[in-house]
Design a protein around this motif. Structure first.
Motif, short mmCIF file in Angstrom:
data_model
loop_
_atom_site.label_atom_id
_atom_site.label_comp_id
_atom_site.label_asym_id
_atom_site.label_seq_id
_atom_site.Cartn_x
_atom_site.Cartn_y
_atom_site.Cartn_z
N ASP A 16 0.86 -1.19 0.00
CA ASP A 16 0.00 0.00 0.00
C ASP A 16 0.89 1.24 0.00
O ASP A 16 1.07 1.90 1.03
N LYS A 38 0.74 -8.12 -2.27
CA LYS A 38 -0.61 -7.67 -2.62
C LYS A 38 -0.55 -6.27 -3.21
O LYS A 38 0.07 -5.37 -2.63
N THR A 119 -12.28 -5.88 7.68
CA THR A 119 -11.76 -5.99 9.05
C THR A 119 -11.74 -4.66 9.80
O THR A 119 -11.47 -4.63 10.99
N ARG A 180 -1.75 -8.15 13.30
CA ARG A 180 -0.77 -7.27 13.93
C ARG A 180 0.12 -8.08 14.87
O ARG A 180 -0.39 -8.78 15.75
N GLN A 189 -7.81 -0.83 11.80
CA GLN A 189 -8.32 -2.21 11.88
C GLN A 189 -9.04 -2.42 13.21
O GLN A 189 -8.53 -2.03 14.26
N ARG A 210 0.94 -2.13 6.91
CA ARG A 210 1.68 -1.10 7.63
C ARG A 210 2.72 -1.59 8.64
O ARG A 210 3.79 -0.96 8.73
O1 OMP Z 1 -9.03 -7.58 0.90
C1 OMP Z 1 -8.15 -7.20 1.67
O2 OMP Z 1 -6.96 -7.42 1.46
C2 OMP Z 1 -8.58 -6.56 2.93
C3 OMP Z 1 -9.81 -6.96 3.43
C4 OMP Z 1 -10.20 -6.57 4.72
O3 OMP Z 1 -11.25 -6.95 5.22
N1 OMP Z 1 -9.35 -5.79 5.44
C5 OMP Z 1 -8.15 -5.35 4.94
O4 OMP Z 1 -7.42 -4.66 5.67
N2 OMP Z 1 -7.77 -5.69 3.66
C6 OMP Z 1 -6.51 -5.17 3.09
O5 OMP Z 1 -5.41 -5.69 3.84
C7 OMP Z 1 -4.40 -4.69 4.01
C8 OMP Z 1 -4.18 -4.51 5.48
O6 OMP Z 1 -3.21 -3.52 5.67
P1 OMP Z 1 -2.64 -3.14 7.10
O7 OMP Z 1 -3.81 -2.78 7.96
O8 OMP Z 1 -1.75 -1.98 6.82
O9 OMP Z 1 -1.92 -4.37 7.62
C9 OMP Z 1 -4.87 -3.45 3.27
O10 OMP Z 1 -4.25 -3.46 1.99
C10 OMP Z 1 -6.37 -3.64 3.12
O11 OMP Z 1 -6.85 -3.08 1.91
#
Ligand code: OMP
Length: 234
Positions: A16, A38, A119, A180, A189, A210
């Motif tokens: 991201d 991703k 989430t 995490r 989250q 992150r």
């Molecule tokens: O489809 C996803 O990847 C996704 C679904 C979900 O329910 N929650 C979620 O956080 N994500 C993705 O998972 C990643 C989590 O990122 P961090 O919170 O930075 O670890 C982000 O790229 C979100 O877009």
């Protein structure tokens, strides 16, 4: 318990980031500590689709996180349009029409993942969005609909993984963001678990952004998460 030839495949690093150059720099720093990346729409809109194809050519696995949701024809043709990039996973929202359309449009080798309830949502957020069901019930309902549609994998939080496994069966993939390491900032989250809790819940892949992209030593954090996902020695 999922059986992976390469344990690093269980960690998916969320790129991201605002530019391909920054994504490439992070991938270089992580080196061989990660095998699966991703690309969501932030990077996707900034040249990330070409990067996805490039990473796949270099032998890395790619999760294309486009979270598609539209009328069936648009979803089907959209999935068809990205099917030849070499990605392993593509996300759609877990609406029955959308999931069926995505499965019609996908090419060989591309697995469709259905995002149940984000989430970052808790029960109050689901109620605000107009859903009468608590998050756990909504996830269970959507997991059942995803299984009925014949989806390849389900995205949920690790907190719902055991319930989703019982609904979706042993062969469907379960992929969980909202992960995490202990003590890490949760950010936005809300349904969060550690990599060790994810391992205990028989999750196939965790998605982590992150805590890795913002780390002073992203390679070390990735290595620690992969290690925490390993079953304890007998
Ligand atoms: O489809 C996803 O990847 C996704 C679904 C979900 O329910 N929650 C979620 O956080 N994500 C993705 O998972 C990643 C989590 O990122 P961090 O919170 O930075 O670890 C982000 O790229 C979100 O877009």
């Amino acid at each position: 318990m999922p059986d992976f030839a390469d344990p690093r495949d269980r960690l998916i690093v969320a790129l991201d980031l605002p530019s391909v150059a920054e994504a490439e720099a992070l991938i270089d720093r992580i080196g061989d500590a990660a095998t699966f990346y991703k690309i969501g729409y932030r990077l996707g809109y900034a040249g990330g689709l070409a990067l996805a194809a490039d990473l796949a050519r270099r032998g890395l696995k790619v999760f294309l996180d486009l979270k598609l949701h539209d009328i069936g024809n648009t979803v089907e043709e959209g999935v068809r349009a990205v099917s030849d990039l070499g990605a392993t996973f593509l996300t759609v929202h877990a609406y029955p029409q959308t999931m069926r359309a995505a499965l019609r449009g996908r090419g060989a080798g591309l697995k469709i993942l259905a995002v149940t309830v984000l989430t970052s949502y808790d029960d109050a957020d689901a109620a605000e969005a107009g859903y009468a069901l608590p998050v756990g019930e909504l996830v269970a309902r959507r997991a059942a609909q995803a299984a009925e549609a014949g989806i390849d994998g389900i995205v949920c939080s690790a907190a719902e993984a055991e319930r989703v496994r019982a609904i979706a069966g042993p062969d469907r993939l379960i992929v969980t963001p909202g992960i995490r390491p202990a003590g890490a900032d949760h950010g936005d989250q809300k349904r969060v678990m550690t990599p060790g809790q994810a391992r205990a819940a028989w999750i196939d892949h965790v998605v982590v952004g992150r805590p890795i992209t913002g780390a002073a030593d992203p390679r070390a954090v990735a290595q620690a998460i992969v290690a925490e996902m390993q079953p304890a020695a007998p």
